[in-house]
Design a protein around this motif. Structure first.
Motif, mmCIF file in Angstrom:
data_model
loop_
_atom_site.group_PDB
_atom_site.id
_atom_site.type_symbol
_atom_site.label_atom_id
_atom_site.label_comp_id
_atom_site.label_asym_id
_atom_site.label_seq_id
_atom_site.Cartn_x
_atom_site.Cartn_y
_atom_site.Cartn_z
ATOM 1 N N ALA A 154 0.397 -1.221 -0.062
ATOM 2 C CA ALA A 154 0.058 0.038 0.558
ATOM 3 C C ALA A 154 0.949 1.427 -0.017
ATOM 4 C CB ALA A 154 -1.224 -0.040 1.483
ATOM 5 N N ALA A 155 1.596 1.158 1.147
ATOM 6 C CA ALA A 155 2.905 2.152 0.865
ATOM 7 C C ALA A 155 3.572 2.646 -0.520
ATOM 8 C CB ALA A 155 4.024 2.248 1.649
ATOM 9 N N THR A 156 4.358 1.454 -0.748
ATOM 10 C CA THR A 156 4.914 1.302 -2.317
ATOM 11 C C THR A 156 3.428 1.971 -3.498
ATOM 12 O OG1 THR A 156 5.758 -0.204 -1.885
ATOM 13 C CG2 THR A 156 5.367 0.230 -4.215
ATOM 14 N N LEU A 157 2.516 1.896 -3.471
ATOM 15 C CA LEU A 157 1.193 1.866 -4.807
ATOM 16 C C LEU A 157 1.495 3.572 -4.202
ATOM 17 C CD1 LEU A 157 -1.189 0.990 -6.612
ATOM 18 C CD2 LEU A 157 -2.556 1.576 -4.142
ATOM 19 N N ARG A 158 0.419 4.094 -3.188
ATOM 20 C CA ARG A 158 0.480 5.451 -2.591
ATOM 21 C C ARG A 158 1.786 6.557 -2.955
ATOM 22 N NH1 ARG A 158 0.671 6.943 2.656
ATOM 23 N NH2 ARG A 158 -0.898 8.958 2.247
#
Length: 264
Positions: free
Chosen positions: A175-179
């Motif tokens: 999720a952090a990578t997507l954001r």
């Protein structure tokens, strides 16, 4: 294996893991909950029936491409599957071509396929790639997501299916990578999975434009097994201080616990 309880239904299992379900008589029938959520996303992305240009990374039995071909006739779709014998088996026993169906499939690596595509050429990219029951490390990084973002049109969308369980370290990192790559993001999962109570599928969605979260949330809530959509501040709280994944730090998703999947 044929589904003895549903005429025309077929289950594809790889290494004792249920991988795909196809209904040859009704391609709009999505048996697995995670495919239902991808279907809801596709339904909410554009007006009903409008064709989409879509890329599917990971083929399986081509459940979602069949769904899009049925619900959005004229859609141009391409599937990239690394397992050539699997793709040949599916094509032989569960053929996907038919009148008005524009689905092509090639054998290859998902990341390499993205790197070869023209910029801003697609409406939807779906990543559903598992080596056995784990997402390969090279498909989990910022560098990979930047390749995906580059092939999307301004109003297009990226979706990735992954699986994780407590303590959800992999899901938080993804999720952090997507954001870090997409201005607009959301996460979709059943509440027990999101709370870290059990292992399950998680759908991550990214776009350059605002996502149809209200419409999508209503569709998800109406399912037999409702899922929760998390975005904005709630998604930021979920990721916390977890750093984005890079090629240098990438690792495959964790293996599922014993008994996470079963075939009856």
């Amino acid at each position: 294996m044929p589904d003895i309880d549903h005429d025309g239904g077929w289950l594809l299992t790889l290494d004792d893991t249920p991988q795909s379900y196809v209904d040859l008589g009704d391609p709009t029938h999505l048996e697995f909950e995670y495919t239902q959520r991808i279907g809801h996303l596709a339904d909410a992305l554009a007006p009903a029936g409008r064709p989409l240009d879509a890329l599917h990374l990971g083929g399986g039995a081509l459940t979602v491409p069949r769904y899009l071909a049925a619900t959005r006739p004229g859609s141009r779709q391409h599937v990239v599957e690394v397992d050539g014998p699997l793709l040949a088996l599916v094509e032989e026993h569960l053929p996907w071509q038919g009148p008005g169906v524009d689905i092509t499939a090639t054998v290859g690596d998902a990341r390499a396929a993205l790197a070869d595509l023209p910029a801003a050429s697609l409406d939807l990219v779906v990543a559903d790639v598992f080596h056995g029951s784990r997402t390969p490390a090279h498909l989990t990084s910022v560098e990979f997501l930047r390749l995906a973002a580059a092939v999307l049109r301004p109003d297009a969308c990226y979706a990735a299916n992954l699986a994780d369980g407590p303590p959800l370290a992999f899901a938080r990192a993804q999720a952090a990578t997507l954001r870090a790559v997409f201005p607009q993001t959301c996460l979709i999962a059943e509440p027990p999975v999101l709370r870290g109570r059990r292992y399950g599928n998680i759908l991550l969605v990214g776009s350059a434009r605002p996502l149809p979260v209200a419409d999508l949330g209503r569709r998800l809530a109406a399912d037999i097994f409702p899922a929760r959509l998390t975005d904005g501040a709630d998604l930021a709280a979920f990721t916390g201080r977890t750093p984005a994944v890079t090629d240098a730090t990438a690792r495959p998703s964790p293996p599922p616990p014993d008994g996470a999947f079963s075939v009856g």
